[in-house]
Enzyme design. Structure first.
Site, PDB file in Angstrom:
ATOM      1  N   ARG A  68     -65.170   9.059 -47.294  1.00 37.39           N
ATOM      2  CA  ARG A  68     -65.202   7.901 -48.189  1.00 37.39           C
ATOM      3  C   ARG A  68     -65.057   8.398 -49.612  1.00 37.39           C
ATOM      4  O   ARG A  68     -65.858   9.187 -50.083  1.00 37.39           O
ATOM      5  CB  ARG A  68     -66.510   7.121 -48.023  1.00 37.39           C
ATOM      6  CG  ARG A  68     -66.409   5.674 -48.518  1.00 37.39           C
ATOM      7  CD  ARG A  68     -67.772   4.991 -48.535  1.00 37.39           C
ATOM      8  NE  ARG A  68     -68.607   5.635 -49.513  1.00 37.39           N
ATOM      9  CZ  ARG A  68     -69.896   5.939 -49.334  1.00 37.39           C
ATOM     10  NH1 ARG A  68     -70.514   5.657 -48.217  1.00 37.39           N
ATOM     11  NH2 ARG A  68     -70.579   6.535 -50.294  1.00 37.39           N
ATOM     12  N   GLU A 118     -66.748  10.937 -56.369  1.00 38.54           N
ATOM     13  CA  GLU A 118     -66.795  12.049 -55.415  1.00 38.54           C
ATOM     14  C   GLU A 118     -66.115  11.609 -54.144  1.00 38.54           C
ATOM     15  O   GLU A 118     -65.804  10.432 -53.953  1.00 38.54           O
ATOM     16  CB  GLU A 118     -68.250  12.436 -55.101  1.00 38.54           C
ATOM     17  CG  GLU A 118     -69.020  11.279 -54.466  1.00 38.54           C
ATOM     18  CD  GLU A 118     -70.152  11.712 -53.550  1.00 38.54           C
ATOM     19  OE1 GLU A 118     -70.261  12.903 -53.206  1.00 38.54           O
ATOM     20  OE2 GLU A 118     -70.928  10.824 -53.140  1.00 38.54           O
ATOM     21  N   ASN A 145     -66.912  11.854 -49.993  1.00 38.46           N
ATOM     22  CA  ASN A 145     -67.911  12.233 -48.981  1.00 38.46           C
ATOM     23  C   ASN A 145     -67.197  12.551 -47.686  1.00 38.46           C
ATOM     24  O   ASN A 145     -66.545  11.688 -47.113  1.00 38.46           O
ATOM     25  CB  ASN A 145     -68.888  11.078 -48.769  1.00 38.46           C
ATOM     26  CG  ASN A 145     -69.719  10.830 -50.009  1.00 38.46           C
ATOM     27  OD1 ASN A 145     -70.549  11.648 -50.375  1.00 38.46           O
ATOM     28  ND2 ASN A 145     -69.479   9.718 -50.676  1.00 38.46           N
ATOM     29  N   SER A 149     -71.623   6.651 -45.053  1.00 34.90           N
ATOM     30  CA  SER A 149     -72.236   5.531 -44.342  1.00 34.90           C
ATOM     31  C   SER A 149     -71.837   4.169 -44.893  1.00 34.90           C
ATOM     32  O   SER A 149     -71.073   4.058 -45.843  1.00 34.90           O
ATOM     33  CB  SER A 149     -73.751   5.701 -44.335  1.00 34.90           C
ATOM     34  OG  SER A 149     -74.203   5.794 -45.650  1.00 34.90           O
ATOM     35  N   LYS A 180     -69.198  19.382 -54.286  1.00 31.79           N
ATOM     36  CA  LYS A 180     -68.897  19.077 -55.691  1.00 31.79           C
ATOM     37  C   LYS A 180     -68.130  20.236 -56.338  1.00 31.79           C
ATOM     38  O   LYS A 180     -67.282  20.031 -57.192  1.00 31.79           O
ATOM     39  CB  LYS A 180     -70.190  18.816 -56.468  1.00 31.79           C
ATOM     40  CG  LYS A 180     -71.176  17.821 -55.821  1.00 31.79           C
ATOM     41  CD  LYS A 180     -70.746  16.408 -55.936  1.00 31.79           C
ATOM     42  CE  LYS A 180     -71.789  15.374 -55.507  1.00 31.79           C
ATOM     43  NZ  LYS A 180     -72.059  15.202 -54.085  1.00 31.79           N
ATOM     44  N   LYS A 193     -74.249  18.075 -61.865  1.00 33.97           N
ATOM     45  CA  LYS A 193     -74.347  17.833 -60.419  1.00 33.97           C
ATOM     46  C   LYS A 193     -74.566  19.100 -59.608  1.00 33.97           C
ATOM     47  O   LYS A 193     -73.758  20.026 -59.684  1.00 33.97           O
ATOM     48  CB  LYS A 193     -73.053  17.183 -59.919  1.00 33.97           C
ATOM     49  CG  LYS A 193     -72.751  15.834 -60.508  1.00 33.97           C
ATOM     50  CD  LYS A 193     -71.575  15.204 -59.755  1.00 33.97           C
ATOM     51  CE  LYS A 193     -71.356  13.782 -60.186  1.00 33.97           C
ATOM     52  NZ  LYS A 193     -70.385  13.100 -59.292  1.00 33.97           N
ATOM     53  N   GLU A 253     -76.060  15.899 -51.526  1.00 37.79           N
ATOM     54  CA  GLU A 253     -75.554  14.589 -51.138  1.00 37.79           C
ATOM     55  C   GLU A 253     -76.706  13.604 -51.046  1.00 37.79           C
ATOM     56  O   GLU A 253     -77.865  13.981 -51.026  1.00 37.79           O
ATOM     57  CB  GLU A 253     -74.871  14.680 -49.764  1.00 37.79           C
ATOM     58  CG  GLU A 253     -73.646  15.577 -49.716  1.00 37.79           C
ATOM     59  CD  GLU A 253     -72.521  15.070 -50.581  1.00 37.79           C
ATOM     60  OE1 GLU A 253     -72.416  13.854 -50.794  1.00 37.79           O
ATOM     61  OE2 GLU A 253     -71.738  15.905 -51.061  1.00 37.79           O
ATOM     62  N   GLY A 254     -76.334  12.337 -50.945  1.00 37.60           N
ATOM     63  CA  GLY A 254     -77.331  11.317 -50.620  1.00 37.60           C
ATOM     64  C   GLY A 254     -77.942  10.614 -51.816  1.00 37.60           C
ATOM     65  O   GLY A 254     -78.804   9.755 -51.657  1.00 37.60           O
ATOM     66  N   ARG A 277     -70.651  -1.010 -53.732  1.00 37.54           N
ATOM     67  CA  ARG A 277     -72.093  -0.907 -53.936  1.00 37.54           C
ATOM     68  C   ARG A 277     -72.386  -1.167 -55.400  1.00 37.54           C
ATOM     69  O   ARG A 277     -71.630  -0.725 -56.269  1.00 37.54           O
ATOM     70  CB  ARG A 277     -72.598   0.494 -53.567  1.00 37.54           C
ATOM     71  CG  ARG A 277     -72.544   0.790 -52.082  1.00 37.54           C
ATOM     72  CD  ARG A 277     -72.873   2.244 -51.823  1.00 37.54           C
ATOM     73  NE  ARG A 277     -71.908   3.112 -52.481  1.00 37.54           N
ATOM     74  CZ  ARG A 277     -72.091   4.421 -52.646  1.00 37.54           C
ATOM     75  NH1 ARG A 277     -73.192   4.996 -52.223  1.00 37.54           N
ATOM     76  NH2 ARG A 277     -71.167   5.140 -53.251  1.00 37.54           N
TER      77      ARG A 277
HETATM   78  P1  ADP Z   1     -74.064  11.948 -54.028  1.00 39.06           P
HETATM   79  O1  ADP Z   1     -73.263  12.859 -53.167  1.00 39.06           O
HETATM   80  O2  ADP Z   1     -75.492  12.319 -54.104  1.00 39.06           O
HETATM   81  O3  ADP Z   1     -73.839  10.509 -53.704  1.00 39.06           O
HETATM   82  P2  ADP Z   1     -72.550  11.367 -56.445  1.00 39.06           P
HETATM   83  O4  ADP Z   1     -71.608  12.274 -57.106  1.00 39.06           O
HETATM   84  O5  ADP Z   1     -71.942  10.215 -55.722  1.00 39.06           O
HETATM   85  O6  ADP Z   1     -73.499  12.215 -55.496  1.00 39.06           O
HETATM   86  O7  ADP Z   1     -73.554  10.813 -57.511  1.00 39.06           O
HETATM   87  C1  ADP Z   1     -74.589   9.909 -57.178  1.00 39.06           C
HETATM   88  C2  ADP Z   1     -74.526   8.692 -58.085  1.00 39.06           C
HETATM   89  O8  ADP Z   1     -74.600   9.093 -59.453  1.00 39.06           O
HETATM   90  C3  ADP Z   1     -73.235   7.903 -57.972  1.00 39.06           C
HETATM   91  O9  ADP Z   1     -73.301   6.953 -56.935  1.00 39.06           O
HETATM   92  C4  ADP Z   1     -73.154   7.268 -59.350  1.00 39.06           C
HETATM   93  O10 ADP Z   1     -73.972   6.112 -59.401  1.00 39.06           O
HETATM   94  C5  ADP Z   1     -73.764   8.319 -60.257  1.00 39.06           C
HETATM   95  N1  ADP Z   1     -72.697   9.175 -60.828  1.00 39.06           N
HETATM   96  C6  ADP Z   1     -72.175  10.278 -60.269  1.00 39.06           C
HETATM   97  N2  ADP Z   1     -71.208  10.823 -61.033  1.00 39.06           N
HETATM   98  C7  ADP Z   1     -71.117  10.042 -62.111  1.00 39.06           C
HETATM   99  C8  ADP Z   1     -70.296  10.059 -63.284  1.00 39.06           C
HETATM  100  N3  ADP Z   1     -69.397  11.013 -63.480  1.00 39.06           N
HETATM  101  N4  ADP Z   1     -70.477   9.082 -64.189  1.00 39.06           N
HETATM  102  C9  ADP Z   1     -71.399   8.107 -63.994  1.00 39.06           C
HETATM  103  N5  ADP Z   1     -72.204   8.030 -62.929  1.00 39.06           N
HETATM  104  C10 ADP Z   1     -72.069   8.980 -61.992  1.00 39.06           C
HETATM  105 MG    MG Z   2     -71.895  12.276 -51.713  1.00 38.96          MG
HETATM  106 MG    MG Z   3     -72.096   9.461 -53.883  1.00 43.43          MG
END
Ligand code: ADP
Ligand code: MG
Ligand code: MG
Length: 474
Positions: free
Chosen positions: A125, A144, A146, A151, A305, A364, A368-369, A450
């Site tokens: 996703r 990102e 996944n 899910s 990442k 970052k 995950e999660g 979401r």
């Molecule tokens: P995970 O794998 O834990 O889901 P993400 O990279 O999706 O990691 O980051 C988790 C959440 O953080 C995202 O769903 C988003 O709400 C926020 N986020 C992540 N990267 C960014 C970004 N570059 N700018 C703004 N918000 C971010």
């Molecule tokens: Mg993720």
């Molecule tokens: Mg995410």
């Protein structure tokens, strides 16, 4: 980007009525989750959190996200087959991040032994936010991708019906009829079914590898049901079951409880807390087997990442997808600024920039999660502490995406109804199947929207921050 129901947002009586209809519709449609108190029992369940109203999404960006999904499928698959790229990219990270290092060790061990698996199934996703540039025009930026346990493909297949009902109750029938059909669970199941078929044993089963705590079981059941409808047998097992009852025969066929397993679909195994020593052994057993793993360990690593950051370097996409100029352009257009914190001048410089101006960035780790990233003052403090230590290479830096907020109501069990300023994240599900070197399926399988209140920087639905939503194209 305003939705055509701004007028009703402040009509408290209408909103109250719509909210009670919405909750019952969600229960009726099966937008369900087990409760926090009894996460492994279905005696008492509740609705999964969702927005009262759909959220406006620019149609051009929505189409752009769909159009690039097959390219991302190809890219993830290419990375998973590129031993040198993974080795080189993750070299600094695995020195300091034990979890990634352990995954990488299994990856290398399986390669050395020789892959028994010849059918590959990817379910991913790709997540995006709509960045508001300086001129206010929103742009699609990837957050990102996944590649393991992505899910909500199941529950999101049922949210449009709920939002349709809400809009009708609010007198917006015309808008209700414009909500998009969406059924990722079917697309995911089609991929699993194809892999099962190519594995080539009628009596073999599909094994969902599930966590000890299974609050989100209904999301998984949606996919399971699609498989049962195709007369494919599904079993649910934990790492512990695999450790205790799993075995390989001479041809590395995987058996559990005497049943041959054709496909292992991971809804588990993506964070360190999923593993103890026995679970790592179980993971190794699965990876060594002939069964189709969704994902195999190389594909899981392709979703880190660190890999994402490395992809944004000039020339990397060209090396991974030779000759695919148009696909590369579509992929690159979705990239936000990503920066390596590897030791050296480049890393020193960006670390200093982020310390001086933390609100421009997100820090970052390889996790995950949701709930793992660092922002603002916390980002500054952590980065300052580790700026001269190799520990910093377990993180990457990313430009912070700044979407335009919109008003909505977030419906959560046991929470008062109140309007919030919200931002949304769009995910597109990708499914592909490869047999040896030949792609036999490559699809976008549906979407997930979401939404969360802006006061939360991080976190998904499972983390209790974001809620399920439906896009309303504008
Ligand atoms: P995970 O794998 O834990 O889901 P993400 O990279 O999706 O990691 O980051 C988790 C959440 O953080 C995202 O769903 C988003 O709400 C926020 N986020 C992540 N990267 C960014 C970004 N570059 N700018 C703004 N918000 C971010
Ligand atoms: Mg993720
Ligand atoms: Mg995410």
């Amino acid at each position: 980007m305003a939705a055509p129901w701004e007028d009703v947002l402040r009509d408290e009586a209408a909103i109250q009525e719509a909210a009670s209809v919405a909750v019952d519709a969600a229960l009726l449609e099966g937008v369900l989750m087990r409760t926090e108190r009894e996460p492994n029992a279905s005696d008492v369940v509740n609705y999964a959190p969702f927005t009262l109203l759909p959220s406006a999404v620019p149609s051009t960006l929505f189409e752009q996200a769909y159009a690039v999904q097959q390219d991302f499928n190809l890219l993830v698959d290419a990375i998973s087959q590129n031993k040198e790229f993974l080795e080189h990219t993750l070299a600094s990270t695995i020195k300091v991040d034990d979890f990634t290092a352990q995954l990488f060790r299994i990856h290398m061990q399986v390669l050395e032994e020789g892959l028994a698996q010849s059918v590959f199934l990817g379910i991913n996703r790709s997540d995006y936010m709509f960045d508001c540039g300086v001129d206010g025009t929103p742009a699609l930026k990837q957050i990102e991708i996944n590649t393991i346990a992505a899910s909500f493909g199941g529950l999101t297949s049922r949210t449009a019906a709920v939002h349709g009902r809400v809009l009708k109750v609010l007198g917006k029938s015309e808008e209700a009829s414009r909500l998009l059909p969406n059924n990722p669970s079917k697309g995911l199941a089609l991929g699993i079914a194809k892999a099962w078929e190519l594995y080539g044993s009628q009596s073999a089963v599909v094994m969902f590898l599930v966590e000890e705590v299974q609050r989100n079981i209904f999301d998984q059941r949606c996919v399971e049901n699609e498989l049962w409808n195709r007369n494919i047998r599904v079993i649910r097992k934990r790492f512990r079951d695999v450790f205790e009852k799993g075995s390989l025969d001479d041809a590395k066929r995987l058996y559990i409880d005497g049943q041959e397993v054709a496909v292992v679909y991971y809804r588990e195994g993506y964070v360190p807390k999923n593993y103890d020593q026995q679970n790592w052994e179980a993971r190794l057993l699965l990876e060594r087997s002939r069964a189709v793993k969704c994902p195999d360990i190389a594909t899981q690593l392709a979703g880190t990442k660190k890999v994402q950051q490395e992809l944004s370097r000039p020339g990397t996409l060209e090396r991974l997808l030779p000759g695919r100029t148009e696909a590369i352009a579509r992929i690159r257009a979705t990239f936000a600024g990503l920066y390596s914190l590897d030791m050296g001048e480049e890393g020193d410089k960006i670390a200093a920039t982020a310390i001086a101006d933390p609100d421009r960035f997100v820090l970052k780790p390889q996790r995950e999660g949701g709930g793992n990233n660092l922002y603002g003052e916390e980002l500054r403090q952590v980065l300052e502490k580790i700026r001269d230590s190799p520990e910093r290479t377990s993180y990457i830096l990313m430009d912070k995406i700044k979407p335009q907020p919109a008003m909505n109501y977030l419906l959560r069990a046991h929470s008062p109804l109140q309007v919030s300023e919200c931002i949304s994240e769009l995910g597109i599900f990708g499914v592909y199947v490869r047999q040896d070197k030949e792609m036999v399926m490559n699809k976008a399988a549906g979407h997930l929207l979401r939404t969360k209140a802006i006061e939360h920087a991080d976190g998904g639905v499972a983390a209790g921050v974001a809620v399920l939503d439906s896009p309303y194209l504008v």
